[in-house]
Design a protein around this motif. Structure first.
Motif, PDB file in Angstrom:
ATOM      1  N   ALA A 196      39.804  68.413 -29.262  1.00 51.08           N
ATOM      2  CA  ALA A 196      41.047  69.176 -29.185  1.00 51.08           C
ATOM      3  C   ALA A 196      41.462  69.441 -27.745  1.00 51.08           C
ATOM      4  CB  ALA A 196      40.894  70.495 -29.945  1.00 51.08           C
TER       5      ALA A 196
ATOM      6  N   ASP B   5      47.142  66.510 -23.497  1.00 51.04           N
ATOM      7  CA  ASP B   5      48.245  65.565 -23.696  1.00 51.04           C
ATOM      8  C   ASP B   5      49.523  66.294 -24.112  1.00 51.04           C
ATOM      9  OD1 ASP B   5      46.675  63.387 -23.020  1.00 51.04           O
ATOM     10  OD2 ASP B   5      46.150  62.923 -25.110  1.00 51.04           O
ATOM     11  N   HIS B   6      49.371  67.272 -25.001  1.00 48.42           N
ATOM     12  CA  HIS B   6      50.536  68.026 -25.467  1.00 48.42           C
ATOM     13  C   HIS B   6      51.182  68.808 -24.316  1.00 48.42           C
ATOM     14  CE1 HIS B   6      53.051  70.811 -27.689  1.00 48.42           C
ATOM     15  NE2 HIS B   6      52.377  71.822 -27.175  1.00 48.42           N
TER      16      HIS B   6
ATOM     17  N   VAL C  44      36.653  66.259 -33.434  1.00 47.89           N
ATOM     18  CA  VAL C  44      37.984  66.126 -32.851  1.00 47.89           C
ATOM     19  C   VAL C  44      37.982  66.735 -31.453  1.00 47.89           C
ATOM     20  CG1 VAL C  44      40.400  66.861 -33.023  1.00 47.89           C
ATOM     21  CG2 VAL C  44      39.159  66.133 -35.071  1.00 47.89           C
TER      22      VAL C  44
ATOM     23  N   LEU D  94      43.581  66.504 -26.757  1.00 44.09           N
ATOM     24  CA  LEU D  94      44.861  66.557 -27.457  1.00 44.09           C
ATOM     25  C   LEU D  94      45.754  67.659 -26.887  1.00 44.09           C
ATOM     26  CD1 LEU D  94      43.601  66.059 -31.124  1.00 44.09           C
ATOM     27  CD2 LEU D  94      44.742  64.368 -29.666  1.00 44.09           C
TER      28      LEU D  94
ATOM     29  N   LEU E 225      45.420  69.576 -37.537  1.00 42.59           N
ATOM     30  CA  LEU E 225      44.459  68.651 -36.933  1.00 42.59           C
ATOM     31  C   LEU E 225      43.251  68.406 -37.816  1.00 42.59           C
ATOM     32  CD1 LEU E 225      44.223  69.633 -33.135  1.00 42.59           C
ATOM     33  CD2 LEU E 225      45.484  67.756 -34.180  1.00 42.59           C
TER      34      LEU E 225
END
Length: 293
Positions: free
Chosen positions: A279, A285-286, A277, A282, A199
């Motif tokens: 995280a 979402d993952h 970022v 993210l 990332l």
């Protein structure tokens, strides 16, 4: 109906709550779990927290298993394996995290993967510890269970009270983990990975006069743009552990880059403050992609 995903962490702490916020925004469900208040009933096959059986959830995200690392925290991970056996997806898997919370277990795995690290000696013998310090010149004595440099002691060979300080450290830490002090040039790096994919990288810039760069000791986050070979080192370091989200601690020394450790839970605040970022988004979402696949 949206997926029911809980966050295991420290209620009220920013990173725990921010991760719960991100999941709630996507699912409409919110549950922050303090493992110190979880009860496992093996006969009934239930893992209960405030009236919720965690074994009935679609997923659990491990942000923090305990405020401080200790062998007791390993037992909390074992409890979570019951939920996993009942089909609950856990990010990261308890078995993967178990291999990281003990500093020695992490180090042995990294050594087995030929990852460059500072010269390191583990012993229970005070004489061997003194001989190691004489060979290293300056060394950091580290507890096997700690974060943010808590409990670490910097010792220099030749100091008048060296023997007494080694004895005092061993009284608290029967297995002594001794690592040669390296020149950090005032900073080290946190390289962030999500499900094995790179990332970003942030620097921790140490406060003047501090021997370590942790935020706990006054360090500050800053952006950092690593070369491809450095990213490859970080990727190789985290690969054996199979974590959903992690940060690899890397230092750039005069003799080349070295890896200190791989984080069991990763640095969400470092990614946001040092790299810009999000995280948490993210990761949410993952997790949702995995539990709906």
């Amino acid at each position: 109906m949206g997926k029911r995903i809980g966050v295991i962490g420290t209620p009220g702490k920013w990173s725990t709550e921010a991760l719960a916020d991100a999941l709630e925004a996507r699912t409409g469900y919110r549950l922050v779990i303090d493992m110190g208040r979880v009860t496992l009933d093996l006969t009934a096959g239930r893992l209960m927290y405030q009236g919720v059986d965690l074994c009935t959830l679609d997923g659990l995200v491990l942000k923090k298993i305990a405020e401080t690392y200790s062998p007791d925290a390993l037992d909390r991970l074992e409890m979570l394996r019951v939920a996993e056996a009942r089909g609950v997806r856990i990010f990261s898997r308890p078995e993967a995290v178990l291999r990281l919370m003990d500093r020695l277990a992490c180090t042995v795995t990294l050594a087995g993967a030929d990852i460059p690290m500072p010269p390191t000696v583990i012993t229970e013998d005070e004489t061997a510890a003194a001989e190691t310090l004489a060979r290293f010149g300056s060394a950091v004595f580290k507890p096997l269970f700690s974060t943010k440099a808590r409990g670490m002691v910097l010792l220099d060979h030749g100091a008048a009270d060296t023997a007494a300080r080694i004895a005092a450290f061993r009284a608290e830490n029967p297995v002594m983990y001794i690592q040669q002090r390296v020149d950090l040039s005032g900073q080290d790096l946190g390289m962030v990975f999500l499900n094995g994919d790179y990332l970003c990288t942030y620097a921790r810039v140490g406060q003047a006069g501090s021997w370590n760069t942790t935020i706990h000791a006054g360090g500050k986050y800053a952006p950092f743009d690593p070369a491809p070979d450095l990213i490859d080192l970080g990727r190789r370091a985290q690969a054996p552990f199979g974590l959903s989200f992690t940060t690899v601690d890397i230092a750039l020394t005069p003799d080349g880059p070295i890896v200190f450790e791989v984080s069991a839970f990763g640095g969400y605040s470092g990614a946001l403050q040092g790299c810009g970022v999000d995280a948490m988004a993210l990761m949410a979402d993952h997790v949702l992609a995995e539990v709906t696949a």
